[in-house]
Design an enzyme around this catalytic site. Structure first.
Site, short mmCIF file in Angstrom:
data_model
loop_
_atom_site.label_atom_id
_atom_site.label_comp_id
_atom_site.label_asym_id
_atom_site.label_seq_id
_atom_site.Cartn_x
_atom_site.Cartn_y
_atom_site.Cartn_z
N SER A 14 0.82 -1.21 0.00
CA SER A 14 0.00 0.00 0.00
C SER A 14 0.86 1.26 0.00
O SER A 14 0.38 2.34 -0.33
CB SER A 14 -0.95 0.01 1.20
N VAL A 63 -1.31 -9.90 7.01
CA VAL A 63 -0.49 -11.06 6.66
C VAL A 63 -0.17 -11.95 7.85
O VAL A 63 0.17 -13.12 7.68
CB VAL A 63 0.83 -10.64 5.97
N SER A 141 16.71 -6.36 5.96
CA SER A 141 17.28 -5.07 6.36
C SER A 141 18.72 -5.27 6.78
O SER A 141 19.10 -6.37 7.23
CB SER A 141 16.47 -4.48 7.53
N TYR A 156 12.93 -6.10 15.97
CA TYR A 156 13.08 -5.84 14.53
C TYR A 156 14.36 -6.48 14.00
O TYR A 156 14.35 -7.19 12.99
CB TYR A 156 13.09 -4.34 14.27
#
Length: 252
Positions: A14, A63, A141, A156
Site C-alpha cells: 500500500s 499477513v 534489512s 526488529y
C-alpha cells in the site's frame, strides 16, 4: 525487463517499497496482487498499476493472520490461475525496552508480521511456485546483520536476521525444483516505517548525513533491485543477499 503475464504477489504494497515494486511490475506487464490494510492507499497503488494497462487485484489482509494469508493465495489463484513471484515485503518496527512489561507483546507482534507471515506465505505459495519455476524475494534489512544502534529495536533486528537464515534454507531446498529465493537488505529508505517510529528530533534532511554516501534511498531504488532479482537476468542467483544501504555496513 519484461514480466508480461507473470503473476506477482507483493505484501505490504500500500506504500513504500511494496507500492513502488507493485507499480514497477505492472509497468513491465505483470499481473500484480496488491496486499495491505489501508484501502485508500491500496486503491491509489492499484490506479497507478492500471495506468500501465494492468488492473491489479487488491486484497485487504493482515499477513499475520493465517486465514488472511490463505485468502491472499487463494484469491490470486482464483483470479489468475497461477503464481510466478512472491515478494514478502510487509514489515513493522516498534520501540520496546527489554525490561518493559509489554516487551513480549511487541516482540510477538513484530515477529509475527516480519518473520512468521513470510514463512507461512512461503509455505502456502511454494507448491504453486514449483509449477511455474518462479521465485521469492524477501525484503530484509541491514539491521539483520548489524545492530540498529538502538537497544529498543531488538525485535526488529532479530526478525530480519531470522528472515535471512530462513531464506537461505528455503533457497537450498527449492533449488532442486528450479525455484529461486533471494534477499534484499536495504539501509535507510524513505518510507513510513521510520516516520512511524517517532524518533526524537528525526529529520530526513539531516538523516542522510548518517550514511557514508550522505544520502538515503527512495523506494523505487529497491524496487529496481526486486525486479532484477525476479527476472531472468538473475537466473543464476539464489540464496543471495543483496545490500542497498548507502554504505551503512562498511561504516559499522
Amino acid at each position: 525487463m519484461s514480466f508480461n503475464n507473470k503473476v506477482v504477489i507483493v505484501t505490504g504494497s500500500s506504500s513504500g517499497i511494496g507500492a513502488a515494486a507493485a507499480i514497477a511490475f505492472a509497468k513491465e506487464g505483470a499481473n500484480v496482487v496488491v496486499v495491505g490494510r489501508n484501502e485508500e492507499k491500496m486503491k491509489n497503488v492499484s490506479n497507478k498499476c492500471e495506468s500501465f494497462g494492468k488492473k491489479a487485484l487488491v486484497v485487504k489482509a493482515d499477513v499475520s493472520n493465517d486465514a488472511d494469508a490463505k485468502r491472499i493465495v487463494n484469491e490470486t489463484l482464483n483470479k489468475f490461475g497461477k503464481l510466478d513471484i512472491l515478494v514478502n515485503n510487509a514489515g513493522i518496527a516498534e520501540h520496546s525496552e527489554l525490561t518493559s512489561k509489554d516487551f513480549m507483546k511487541s516482540f510477538d507482534r513484530v515477529m509475527n508480521i516480519n518473520l512468521r507471515a513470510a514463512v507461512y506465505l512461503t509455505h502456502l505459495a511454494t507448491p504453486h511456485l514449483i509449477k511455474t519455476k518462479g521465485n521469492i524475494i524477501n525484503i530484509s534489512s541491514v539491521a539483520g546483520t548489524v545492530n540498529s544502534g538502538s537497544s529498543t529495536l531488538i525485535a526488529y533486528c532479530t526478525s530480519k536476521a531470522a528472515l535471512n537464515h530462513f531464506s537461505r534454507g528455503v533457497a537450498l531446498k527449492l533449488a532442486e525444483h528450479g525455484v529461486r529465493v533471494n534477499i534484499i537488505s536495504p539501509g535507510p529508505v524513505r518510507t513510513d516505517i521510520l516516520d512511524n517510529l517517532s524518533i526524537p528530533n528525526f529529520n530526513w534532511d539531516t538523516f542522510n548525513e548518517t550514511t557514508p554516501l550522505k544520502r538515503y534511498s527512495e523506494p523505487e531504488e529497491i524496487a529496481d533491485l526486486i525486479l532484477f532479482l525476479a527476472s531472468d537476468k538473475a537466473r543464476g542467483i539464489t540464496g543471495s543477499e543483496f545490500v542497498s544501504d548507502n554504505g551503512i555496513l562498511i561504516k559499522n
